[in-house]
Design a protein around this motif. Sequence first.
Motif, mmCIF file in Angstrom:
data_model
loop_
_atom_site.group_PDB
_atom_site.id
_atom_site.type_symbol
_atom_site.label_atom_id
_atom_site.label_comp_id
_atom_site.label_asym_id
_atom_site.label_seq_id
_atom_site.Cartn_x
_atom_site.Cartn_y
_atom_site.Cartn_z
ATOM 1 N N ALA A 227 -113.816 4.705 21.403
ATOM 2 C CA ALA A 227 -113.571 4.916 22.839
ATOM 3 C C ALA A 227 -113.409 3.596 23.583
ATOM 4 O O ALA A 227 -114.120 3.314 24.556
ATOM 5 N N PRO A 228 -112.483 2.744 23.171
ATOM 6 C CA PRO A 228 -112.394 1.380 23.739
ATOM 7 C C PRO A 228 -111.920 1.379 25.186
ATOM 8 O O PRO A 228 -110.879 1.932 25.514
ATOM 9 N N GLU A 229 -112.709 0.765 26.044
ATOM 10 C CA GLU A 229 -112.345 0.606 27.450
ATOM 11 C C GLU A 229 -112.347 -0.860 27.866
ATOM 12 O O GLU A 229 -111.612 -1.253 28.766
ATOM 13 N N GLN A 230 -113.166 -1.662 27.183
ATOM 14 C CA GLN A 230 -113.337 -3.055 27.589
ATOM 15 C C GLN A 230 -113.762 -3.882 26.375
ATOM 16 O O GLN A 230 -114.456 -3.381 25.486
ATOM 17 N N LEU A 231 -113.347 -5.136 26.346
ATOM 18 C CA LEU A 231 -113.713 -6.046 25.267
ATOM 19 C C LEU A 231 -114.444 -7.253 25.824
ATOM 20 O O LEU A 231 -114.091 -7.768 26.898
ATOM 21 N N SER A 232 -115.452 -7.687 25.086
ATOM 22 C CA SER A 232 -116.186 -8.899 25.437
ATOM 23 C C SER A 232 -116.348 -9.734 24.172
ATOM 24 O O SER A 232 -116.388 -9.197 23.062
ATOM 25 N N ILE A 233 -116.447 -11.040 24.341
ATOM 26 C CA ILE A 233 -116.718 -11.924 23.209
ATOM 27 C C ILE A 233 -118.203 -12.284 23.241
ATOM 28 O O ILE A 233 -118.726 -12.696 24.269
ATOM 29 N N LEU A 325 -113.979 -10.163 28.637
ATOM 30 C CA LEU A 325 -112.605 -10.650 28.621
ATOM 31 C C LEU A 325 -111.784 -9.964 29.700
ATOM 32 O O LEU A 325 -111.852 -8.736 29.871
ATOM 33 N N ASP A 326 -111.010 -10.727 30.412
ATOM 34 C CA ASP A 326 -110.185 -10.206 31.504
ATOM 35 C C ASP A 326 -108.890 -9.644 30.922
ATOM 36 O O ASP A 326 -107.827 -10.272 30.976
ATOM 37 N N LEU A 327 -108.994 -8.450 30.346
ATOM 38 C CA LEU A 327 -107.851 -7.772 29.752
ATOM 39 C C LEU A 327 -107.644 -6.420 30.436
ATOM 40 O O LEU A 327 -108.617 -5.770 30.832
ATOM 41 N N GLN A 333 -106.492 -1.166 24.477
ATOM 42 C CA GLN A 333 -106.065 -0.099 23.574
ATOM 43 C C GLN A 333 -105.140 -0.644 22.484
ATOM 44 O O GLN A 333 -105.278 -0.305 21.305
ATOM 45 N N GLN A 334 -104.209 -1.498 22.873
ATOM 46 C CA GLN A 334 -103.255 -2.041 21.909
ATOM 47 C C GLN A 334 -103.951 -2.934 20.886
ATOM 48 O O GLN A 334 -103.619 -2.911 19.693
ATOM 49 N N ILE A 335 -104.940 -3.715 21.319
ATOM 50 C CA ILE A 335 -105.687 -4.559 20.386
ATOM 51 C C ILE A 335 -106.395 -3.705 19.347
ATOM 52 O O ILE A 335 -106.354 -3.995 18.140
ATOM 53 N N ILE A 336 -107.041 -2.639 19.784
ATOM 54 C CA ILE A 336 -107.773 -1.791 18.850
ATOM 55 C C ILE A 336 -106.813 -1.047 17.920
ATOM 56 O O ILE A 336 -107.106 -0.865 16.726
ATOM 57 N N ASP A 365 -103.608 -13.050 21.459
ATOM 58 C CA ASP A 365 -102.214 -13.489 21.432
ATOM 59 C C ASP A 365 -101.252 -12.324 21.215
ATOM 60 O O ASP A 365 -100.121 -12.341 21.713
ATOM 61 N N VAL A 366 -101.666 -11.303 20.471
ATOM 62 C CA VAL A 366 -100.799 -10.164 20.183
ATOM 63 C C VAL A 366 -100.394 -9.437 21.461
ATOM 64 O O VAL A 366 -99.251 -8.993 21.593
ATOM 65 N N VAL A 367 -101.319 -9.322 22.417
ATOM 66 C CA VAL A 367 -101.011 -8.582 23.640
ATOM 67 C C VAL A 367 -100.586 -9.497 24.786
ATOM 68 O O VAL A 367 -100.223 -9.009 25.855
ATOM 69 N N ARG A 368 -100.650 -10.797 24.566
ATOM 70 C CA ARG A 368 -100.202 -11.750 25.590
ATOM 71 C C ARG A 368 -99.182 -12.701 24.975
ATOM 72 O O ARG A 368 -99.508 -13.814 24.576
ATOM 73 N N PRO A 369 -97.923 -12.268 24.859
ATOM 74 C CA PRO A 369 -96.911 -13.119 24.204
ATOM 75 C C PRO A 369 -96.705 -14.454 24.899
ATOM 76 O O PRO A 369 -96.266 -15.418 24.267
ATOM 77 N N GLN A 370 -97.020 -14.517 26.187
ATOM 78 C CA GLN A 370 -96.858 -15.779 26.908
ATOM 79 C C GLN A 370 -97.953 -16.780 26.571
ATOM 80 O O GLN A 370 -97.826 -17.971 26.857
ATOM 81 N N GLN A 371 -99.046 -16.305 25.966
ATOM 82 C CA GLN A 371 -100.142 -17.185 25.583
ATOM 83 C C GLN A 371 -99.917 -17.737 24.175
ATOM 84 O O GLN A 371 -99.264 -17.106 23.352
#
Length: 720
Positions: A227-233, A325-327, A333-336, A365-371
């Motif tokens: 049930a991914p809603e948010q990611l933290s490191i 993480l500010d995502l 969802q795409q990362i998971i 990097d996968v979800v932020r191509p500009q990064q």
Amino acid sequence: MSISHVISVSPLQCKILLMSIQSVSNRILLDDMPIQLSRRARLPLAIVGLLLTAQAQAFLPTPASLVTTGELALNTDTNTDNNAKAGTAAETGAKQLLALWREQAKTKNLAQHTTWRRLLYFSDEKKGFFGKNKDTSTVDDASFFLSANGREDSGAELDAMLVAFADEMTNTTNKPKANNAAQTGNSKSALCRFPARAKWLSDTLAIDKSAMQVTCPELTAWMQKLAPEQLSIMFAQEHLDNPLSAFAHTLLRIDSKASVVDPSQIHHAYALNDTVDGDTEDNFVLYATKSMTGGYSNLIEIDPYPEKLAKYLQDDERDAWTYRLDLMAEEVQQIILHVWETKDLKLPYYFTSDNCASEILRLIDVVRPQQHLLSQLPYAVIPSDVVQLLNKEGFLASTNYTPADSTLRQAQWNKVKQQRDQLGYHNSAKQTLNEIKSAPLNTVSSMSADGQTLLNHQIAVSDTNPLNRHPLQMGHIGIGQRGDKHGDNNYIDLGVRAGYHDTLDRPSGFPQFFDLEGAAATLRLYDTNNDKPSQPKSVILQNLTLIKGRSFNPVNSAKKGKTWGASIEATRVNDGSQQDGTDHLVGSLGYESGWSWAFGTLSTGTGEIAPQLCYTFLSGTAQTGRGINKGFRVGAGVNAGCRYQINNQLRAQAELQLPYWYHGSSDDSNVRGHYWQPISTLGLQYDIDKKQALRINANYEWQDRIDANEDVQLSYRRYF
């Protein structure tokens, strides 16, 4: 009269029918109708033409007299024929859509799009001699690619994915409706195996996946579980008592809606951990070597978050820092989904470059191509560097500190000790302090007894936030003087250290008394403008350190663990076995074990240990080199010293080493086979700022038979 049957039309068939209508209308207009006929008249005429076809007869009434017992077989044949025609139309429509997608993909050059290449583990660019080949995917598992050439050709893999889309459309249309649920619930479908790729392509090309009616029960169940809603490191600080955790550790915390609303409800969160899949039966040296050289594969673990957090807070007793993480939600969802694609891959694990920290950067990097986060740390990816990089790039939205069990016990220790010192109840206080220090007796923790909830303890935040630390790489230039029996030799030292931190470095952001250095080298340039008989060479390698460190766990604190140290290096030593013995480069392997004591003013309300430290080690060292007597020497002795924090910018450390060396027996009366060689050292560092410092080092060898006894140096240190 009776109606024999009616054809039901799916959404995809409607699309295909409209495409067919347009095609038929064009043919009618071009072949049979006057060219002056208006465009508005085309569609009605086309529909009339289609109604006159064999498929339209299915909608016409059938005389009851013609309906017989044998009509079932006739109707079955008709349905089969209609399904075949519908299937043919579906295949035609899918081919037309595939051609359209291919044209769009070519126009947009999607095969070379940064996101698509990253989804396939292609590197952005090759950097330096050790960089990865950007034209070949890191993954060598054929099951990760739909195309046989997918590993070397991102375009071939993209085309294979588009073909998979078209096949799903055709298969869905051709399947009997009653069996659709069972047929499409196939986790081996390309859309189920690679949902992140499918989502990105369908979004980019505006592909309507609803027409495919593909269900993925395993993926759906997995996503519902997380049930991914948010990611933290989550950053677990350095832990020298476990060498494999010496450089800290990072993992991703996956939060559901429940744990987003209340972060203390950690039983609603999961931990995504990338680690080494090592063989526990290998000895430490073999294990470390394989971890460094890619001899093991990586292992992606997805476990309930409380289990992982307990390991760090309670078992290892390491403070933890968590950064949200500010995502955006769709990026989470795409990362998971991408993790689903990659979680079973067996990629080579490299301790310094492809590790727990690098995987976090790669996923973002996968979800932020500009990064280009991962390419900013191309050679060594250290957890604390990753945290600082994410902060610099604006990814850290909030910070939370979770003290380890030992930190909470230390806070209790500090309070009781201050009360004891003020009131003088020494006997009872000593008993209390021993109980506080005992982990089995004192089960205070940041986690609840059932391990499901984070507890809020009233304790000041420790100065261990990795965001506050100095950069891990360091270069220095020093000027010094080496005194010997023939006079003084001036020199310049040029050195670099890949990491990490010693006890004289600025302490903010590190565990107290942290001491670990790796991959360091120093060149010494002597002034040769004189004619001394023992003049050193103009340029020499003074030191090359592979790893050197000490773990301090003061006996008069709440920390558990031993005080010990180890070193593997090449260094210059004075050979005291011969008269006027000169310095030589030797390989050195050392180990220390002993005790340490903390003293000084305790910080009120914190879990920090007193800032001053003294220690005593029993040491053993083995050295080998062609220049020293018999090519080797072994030593044992005592090392004792103190480290003093004068203020926030100034620290001093003094140490006395008392090694007793043995070279082996000798027939030469002028050569000693064993002897004492005491050495005293003094270090003083002043921090100019977070990235600059001045340091004074001085040492003196209490040995009459060596050529040079003293060495004094002033150096400028730059952290980068």
